[in-house]
Design a protein around this motif. Structure first.
Motif, mmCIF file in Angstrom:
data_model
loop_
_atom_site.group_PDB
_atom_site.id
_atom_site.type_symbol
_atom_site.label_atom_id
_atom_site.label_comp_id
_atom_site.label_asym_id
_atom_site.label_seq_id
_atom_site.Cartn_x
_atom_site.Cartn_y
_atom_site.Cartn_z
ATOM 1 N N ARG B 303 0.828 -1.203 0.000
ATOM 2 C CA ARG B 303 0.000 0.000 0.000
ATOM 3 C C ARG B 303 0.864 1.256 0.000
ATOM 4 O O ARG B 303 0.593 2.228 -0.707
ATOM 5 C CB ARG B 303 -0.921 0.025 1.225
ATOM 6 C CG ARG B 303 -1.964 1.128 1.151
ATOM 7 C CD ARG B 303 -2.818 1.155 2.400
ATOM 8 N NE ARG B 303 -2.049 1.648 3.538
ATOM 9 C CZ ARG B 303 -2.167 2.875 4.025
ATOM 10 N NH1 ARG B 303 -3.000 3.718 3.494
ATOM 11 N NH2 ARG B 303 -1.445 3.275 5.050
ATOM 12 N N SER B 377 -8.744 10.414 14.968
ATOM 13 C CA SER B 377 -8.599 11.578 15.856
ATOM 14 C C SER B 377 -9.517 11.470 17.074
ATOM 15 O O SER B 377 -9.383 12.221 18.025
ATOM 16 C CB SER B 377 -8.915 12.864 15.084
ATOM 17 O OG SER B 377 -10.320 13.026 14.963
ATOM 18 N N CYS B 404 -9.271 15.181 18.331
ATOM 19 C CA CYS B 404 -8.236 15.863 19.101
ATOM 20 C C CYS B 404 -7.810 17.201 18.503
ATOM 21 O O CYS B 404 -7.222 18.029 19.178
ATOM 22 C CB CYS B 404 -7.019 14.960 19.232
ATOM 23 S SG CYS B 404 -6.342 14.460 17.640
ATOM 24 N N ILE B 406 -5.769 19.676 15.502
ATOM 25 C CA ILE B 406 -4.395 19.723 15.004
ATOM 26 C C ILE B 406 -3.706 20.944 15.585
ATOM 27 O O ILE B 406 -4.235 22.049 15.518
ATOM 28 C CB ILE B 406 -4.370 19.801 13.461
ATOM 29 C CG1 ILE B 406 -5.095 18.587 12.867
ATOM 30 C CG2 ILE B 406 -2.943 19.867 12.934
ATOM 31 C CD1 ILE B 406 -5.362 18.698 11.380
ATOM 32 N N THR B 420 3.561 12.743 10.012
ATOM 33 C CA THR B 420 2.556 12.044 10.797
ATOM 34 C C THR B 420 2.817 12.270 12.265
ATOM 35 O O THR B 420 3.957 12.477 12.678
ATOM 36 C CB THR B 420 2.552 10.535 10.491
ATOM 37 O OG1 THR B 420 1.546 9.920 11.291
ATOM 38 C CG2 THR B 420 3.889 9.883 10.778
ATOM 39 N N THR B 421 1.751 12.278 13.057
ATOM 40 C CA THR B 421 1.926 12.353 14.502
ATOM 41 C C THR B 421 1.515 11.015 15.107
ATOM 42 O O THR B 421 1.411 10.882 16.311
ATOM 43 C CB THR B 421 1.049 13.463 15.099
ATOM 44 O OG1 THR B 421 -0.305 13.220 14.722
ATOM 45 C CG2 THR B 421 1.474 14.824 14.596
ATOM 46 N N LYS B 422 1.264 10.062 14.220
ATOM 47 C CA LYS B 422 0.777 8.777 14.716
ATOM 48 C C LYS B 422 1.923 7.818 14.982
ATOM 49 O O LYS B 422 2.983 7.942 14.366
ATOM 50 C CB LYS B 422 -0.197 8.183 13.703
ATOM 51 C CG LYS B 422 -1.466 9.022 13.650
ATOM 52 C CD LYS B 422 -2.367 8.715 12.504
ATOM 53 C CE LYS B 422 -3.443 9.812 12.449
ATOM 54 N NZ LYS B 422 -4.243 9.754 11.255
ATOM 55 N N LEU B 432 -2.874 12.316 3.604
ATOM 56 C CA LEU B 432 -3.288 13.656 3.175
ATOM 57 C C LEU B 432 -2.516 14.132 1.958
ATOM 58 O O LEU B 432 -3.068 14.818 1.101
ATOM 59 C CB LEU B 432 -3.125 14.647 4.326
ATOM 60 C CG LEU B 432 -4.206 14.566 5.402
ATOM 61 C CD1 LEU B 432 -3.935 15.564 6.509
ATOM 62 C CD2 LEU B 432 -5.580 14.831 4.786
ATOM 63 N N SER B 433 -1.235 13.777 1.875
ATOM 64 C CA SER B 433 -0.491 14.284 0.716
ATOM 65 C C SER B 433 -0.983 13.621 -0.566
ATOM 66 O O SER B 433 -1.086 14.274 -1.602
ATOM 67 C CB SER B 433 1.015 14.117 0.902
ATOM 68 O OG SER B 433 1.319 12.915 1.518
ATOM 69 N N THR B 456 -11.714 18.926 13.968
ATOM 70 C CA THR B 456 -11.109 19.328 12.703
ATOM 71 C C THR B 456 -12.139 19.185 11.600
ATOM 72 O O THR B 456 -12.988 18.295 11.656
ATOM 73 C CB THR B 456 -9.919 18.398 12.389
ATOM 74 O OG1 THR B 456 -9.041 18.405 13.509
ATOM 75 C CG2 THR B 456 -9.164 18.861 11.152
#
Ligand SMILES: Nc1ncnc2c1ncn2[C@@H]1O[C@H](COP(=O)(O)OP(=O)(O)OP(=O)(O)O)[C@@H](O)[C@H]1O
Ligand SMILES: [Mg+2]
Lengths: 180, 480
Positions: B303, B377, B404, B406, B420-422, B432-433, B456
């Motif tokens: 993926r 989120s 949560c 951004i 990423t913040t994950k 997202l990109s 968000t």
């Protein structure tokens, strides 16, 4: 029985595909396959010259000869083989070229899905069989038409019982030449 | 004693003049202040009328009328003929002049309009000098009914003139400064605007370059990764099939062994010992897990490579199709609903949308990414609201969550590839990109609004009809 020829410069890909094709447990099963594999396209061409093969599966990007050119050669020399191209990159231009010049039946991208690939192979084999059958049928029809034509002429001749019989001449391949 | 002397000697009068100077420094309208100063002087000298002429900036002798009483309004700001009239004379010589009777009698070169205004009975004119430089001149006039000015008046006035000159110069400086400040601030604003535009453009360039280089890298690397990935994945499938067979075989042997009961065939004894040492059931279960977990890992790699490849133009392009976006949203929702249903209540707020021309599966990918992000989120008991509508020539689709949020410092990075913040394994930072580049390819855009702790909202805007969407954009051209 189906005979497959697989070409890929990566030996591991070849053995994985061989396993897949031979393994009846991964559905759909290919019945009694005979599989030849090559890491080089020219060698595969040599092999094809004296072996009957139903389907040729080739990688697209290979060092000595790319898959599109290879399959184009195969098409020219052995038009009855079915052709599938596989690629790990998505080079649209190359694939379009392959489709147009090499008359490939299918494009499969790597990594493939096992059941999908096998289904594709079977489909292409069936398609090819159909094509050949159609052609054989057409040949047969043509041959029969020749026979009928000949018989009709013979009947005409017998009916007339005329000296015109000399006007009917046989050609070398058994056709009839009509002359006024 | 002339009234003039009394007035101008008055401290209050001087103070008032000073005040007027201050007023000028405080930015009052320059013309108005000059006029007030002139009127103050006219009063101070008990004159009937007066005028001020100033040298035009950047010239040495070009005078212009800066203020005047009893003068038609339009005359203010008019240039005076060079070297003409009393003003011209005074500025040229730097000497004050007293004119009594017909001005012509003094032998001054009278050609200027000021002098001709009316025949003056008595007049005084002083140069305005600052730091040895003449900046202009002031004149006051008396009519026939008043006594004529005297040389004393002229001298007394002269004493005041340096003060007046200072006031005028200050004033002029102030005006200049004001103008410069104004100029500077407009310049500043322009620069800021240009700067902002440059920054935007630069960000765009950086973003597209990032995407372009990622695309390039992806196209190159995809081939290298996809081959080993292909045989590893396929082998895993074969291995699974083999193992199933092997375990079947083993199970059959074990069954047979159990059926055999107790025997004393030595080979069997060894096999039985081995079997007792091994947890056969565990092996069978764990082998299945092992294979499926490995497959998950490889599929994840697949993926990621696919996502990466989507940056390059090489990603197989889909034909444009007019589709019902709501149906597409619903299908995508079905895919993620299972994951979302324990955490979030899903609200569909569909407006009315016409069919939209797009590449359907790419667009679904965008919706999927937004929905998955929204779900991720939210910890628990959240709401995800999907709204749609049309404005102008765009269709918009928004996905809002109560998650949560951004952090502001991350807002301009979330569309960066790999941001990423994950935790590792949960996010690759490509969602997202990839979505961004898909939407761009459709000629649309994605906007985001977010508040930490509150939620968000992502809004996708798409043109209703695709003009030239299948043409690659600049970044993609470079990536290709
Ligand atoms: N709805 C949202 N609420 C809060 N943060 C978000 C939301 N959507 C995106 N983000 C932030 O933007 C980052 C980038 O999102 P993106 O979808 O590109 O990557 P990811 O979700 O981290 O990984 P991936 O989508 O590749 O699995 C996320 O890590 C997260 O910090
Ligand atoms: Mg994501």
């Amino acid at each position: 029985m189906s005979s497959l020829l697989i070409v890929d410069d990566e030996p591991n890909v070849l053995s994985a595909m061989r396993r897949l094709c031979q393994n009846a447990a991964v559905m759909p099963a290919i019945h009694n396959p005979s599989i030849a594999t090559f890491t080089s396209a020219p060698e595969a061409l040599d092999y094809l010259d004296d072996h009957e093969v139903d389907i040729v599966i080739s990688d697209y990007r290979m060092p000595d000869m790319d898959g599109a050119s290879f399959l184009a050669c195969v098409k020219e020399r052995h038009p009855d083989t079915a052709r599938i191209i596989m690629s790990a990159c998505s080079d649209i231009d190359g694939i379009v070229r392959a489709v147009n010049h090499a008359g490939i039946f299918r494009f499969v991208s790597k990594p493939w899905s096992d059941p999908d690939l096998k289904a594709t192979i079977l489909e292409v084999l069936a398609h090819r069989r159909l094509l050949i059958e159609n052609r054989e049928l057409a040949d047969e029809v043509r041959a029969q038409r020749d026979v009928i034509l000949r018989q009709k002429l013979e009947l005409d001749r017998l009916e007339r019982e005329s000296p015109g019989i000399t006007k009917v001449r046989w050609t070398e391949d058994g056709g009839v030449l009509l002359e006024e | 004693m002339t009234p003039a002397r009394g007035r101008i000697a008055d401290l209050d009068w001087i103070h008032a003049l000073y005040e007027l100077g201050q007023k000028a420094a405080n930015g009052a309208h320059p013309q108005q202040v000059r006029q007030e100063i002139l009127e103050h002087i006219v009063r101070g000298f008990d004159a009937e009328s007066g005028s001020i002429a100033l040298i035009v900036d950047g010239t040495t002798d070009q005078l212009e009328l800066a203020a005047g009483t009893e003068l038609p309004r339009g005359l203010i700001g008019n240039p005076l003929p060079r070297g003409a009239g009393v003003f011209g004379h005074v500025v040229e010589t730097g000497q004050p002049v007293l004119v009594n009777g017909d001005a012509a009698e003094t032998g001054l070169p009278l050609r200027g309009s000021v002098d001709r205004q009316r025949s003056t009975h008595s007049a005084m004119c002083w140069p305005l000098r600052v730091a040895g430089r003449t900046i202009g001149a002031v004149a006051v006039n008396r009519a026939e009914t008043s006594p004529r000015y005297t040389a004393d008046d002229l001298d007394q006035g002269q004493a005041l003139m340096s003060l007046l000159a200072l006031v005028m110069a200050n004033h002029r400086m102030h005006v200049e400064r004001e103008n410069r400040i104004l100029e500077l601030s407009t310049l500043n604003a322009t620069m800021q605007r240009i700067n902002g535009m440059l920054e935007d453009a630069q960000n765009q360039v950086i973003q597209s370059e990032k995407l372009a280089s990622i695309g390039q890298m992806a196209a190159g690397v995809a081939h290298e990764i996809n081959n080993p990935l292909a045989f590893a994945l396929s082998n895993l499938g074969s291995l699974e099939a083999y193992l199933t067979k092997i375990f079947e075989l083993l199970a059959a042997y074990i069954d047979a062994d159990v059926a055999l009961g107790s025997t004393n065939i030595p080979a069997l004894a060894a096999a039985r010992m081995l079997r007792d040492e091994t947890d056969f059931e565990f092996l069978r279960r764990d082998t299945a897990d092992l294979v499926s977990e490995s497959r998950d890992g490889l599929l994840r790699v697949k993926r990621i490579v696919q996502d990466l490849r989507d940056f390059s133009r090489g990603g197989v392009e889909e034909v444009l199709q007019a589709i019902d976006v709501h149906a597409a949203l619903d299908r995508t929702l079905n895919i993620v609903r299972n994951e979302l249903k324990y955490k979030a209540n899903i609200v569909r707020n569909y407006g009315s949308l016409p069919e939209i021309e797009c590449m359907p599966s790419r667009l679904n990918q965008v919706f999927l990414n937004l929905l998955v992000n929204a779900g991720q989120s939210i910890d628990a008991n959240g709401t995800i609201t999907i709204s749609t509508g049309v404005d102008d020539k765009d269709a918009w689709i928004s996905v809002a969550d109560t998650g949560c949020g951004i952090a502001p410092e991350n807002l301009n990075r979330i569309f960066d590839p790999f941001f990423t913040t994950k935790p590792v394994g949960q996010g690759t930072g490509l969602g997202l990109s990839v979505s961004h580049s898909i939407v761009r390819k459709h000629g649309g855009r994605i906007d985001v609004e977010s508040e930490v702790g509150r939620g968000t909202c992502f809004t996708v805007r798409l043109p209703l009809a695709q003009a030239n969407a299948s043409l690659p954009n600049e970044a993609e051209k470079r990536a290709a």
